[in-house]
Design a protein around this motif. Structure first.
Motif, short mmCIF file in Angstrom:
data_model
loop_
_atom_site.label_atom_id
_atom_site.label_comp_id
_atom_site.label_asym_id
_atom_site.label_seq_id
_atom_site.Cartn_x
_atom_site.Cartn_y
_atom_site.Cartn_z
N PRO A 56 12.32 0.18 -11.98
CA PRO A 56 13.43 -0.65 -12.45
C PRO A 56 13.56 -1.93 -11.61
CG PRO A 56 14.15 1.61 -12.08
CD PRO A 56 12.75 1.51 -11.58
N GLU A 57 14.00 -2.98 -12.23
CA GLU A 57 14.09 -4.28 -11.56
C GLU A 57 14.96 -4.22 -10.30
OE1 GLU A 57 15.20 -8.88 -12.66
OE2 GLU A 57 14.61 -7.51 -14.26
N SER A 58 15.98 -3.39 -10.30
CA SER A 58 16.87 -3.30 -9.15
C SER A 58 16.19 -2.66 -7.93
CB SER A 58 18.12 -2.48 -9.52
OG SER A 58 17.75 -1.17 -9.91
N ASP A 59 15.07 -1.98 -8.14
CA ASP A 59 14.36 -1.32 -7.04
C ASP A 59 13.11 -2.08 -6.60
OD1 ASP A 59 16.18 0.73 -6.99
OD2 ASP A 59 14.98 2.08 -8.23
N ARG A 60 12.93 -3.32 -7.07
CA ARG A 60 11.76 -4.12 -6.73
C ARG A 60 12.14 -5.20 -5.73
NH1 ARG A 60 10.34 -6.04 -12.76
NH2 ARG A 60 10.43 -4.02 -13.78
N ALA A 61 11.12 -5.63 -4.97
CA ALA A 61 11.33 -6.74 -4.03
C ALA A 61 10.02 -7.51 -3.88
CB ALA A 61 11.80 -6.23 -2.68
N THR A 74 16.05 -1.10 1.10
CA THR A 74 16.72 -0.66 -0.13
C THR A 74 15.80 -0.66 -1.33
OG1 THR A 74 17.46 -2.92 -0.55
CG2 THR A 74 18.96 -1.47 0.67
N TRP A 75 14.66 -1.30 -1.23
CA TRP A 75 13.73 -1.38 -2.35
C TRP A 75 12.88 -0.11 -2.45
CZ3 TRP A 75 9.24 -0.86 0.25
CH2 TRP A 75 9.15 -1.39 1.54
#
Length: 130
Positions: A56-61, A74-75
């Motif tokens: 998911p986009e919220s878990d990418r960096a 946090t990623w």
């Protein structure tokens, strides 16, 4: 002088090659190396795109700052990760963080390396406990 991952890789292949690269000498015409470079870049781009599609986009960096404490990351999947000290620097193409499985248990960081040609890190992954 910072020993980058590219310099270290060159040293493993040939100490003279490392010395020349550390002094920014232009590379001589190695036909295979010139052909393999765009192949590796394409393979890397495809591998990263495919890996990012599973998270998911919220878990990418992308190029995240390295936290003082790795537990603060946090990623779940990061690309272009640079870790280093004053003298040694490493650039990891991709790193997956697997959260700990309970209190007091370490998280796992799995580096990924995408190489078109059969080399030391092609498709390899290794877990590092922090």
């Amino acid at each position: 002088m910072i020993v980058s991952s590219q310099l270290f890789e060159a040293y493993l292949e040939c100490s003279t090659k490392c010395w020349l690269r550390s002094r920014a000498e232009p590379a001589s015409g190695n036909i295979y190396a010139e052909w393999a470079r765009p192949q590796n870049e394409t393979y890397l781009e495809y591998g990263l795109r495919r890996s990012f599609a599973t998270v998911p986009e919220s878990d990418r960096a992308t190029a995240p700052p390295v936290p003082k404490n790795p537990k603060d990351a946090t990623w779940r999947l990061a690309i272009d990760v640079r870790w280093g000290t004053r003298e040694i620097e490493s650039r990891l193409q991709a790193v997956e963080r697997i959260p700990s499985e309970g209190r007091g248990r370490p998280a796992q960081f799995i580096p990924y390396c995408f190489e078109f040609a059969q080399q030391t890190c092609k498709g390899a992954q290794a877990a590092a406990r922090v």
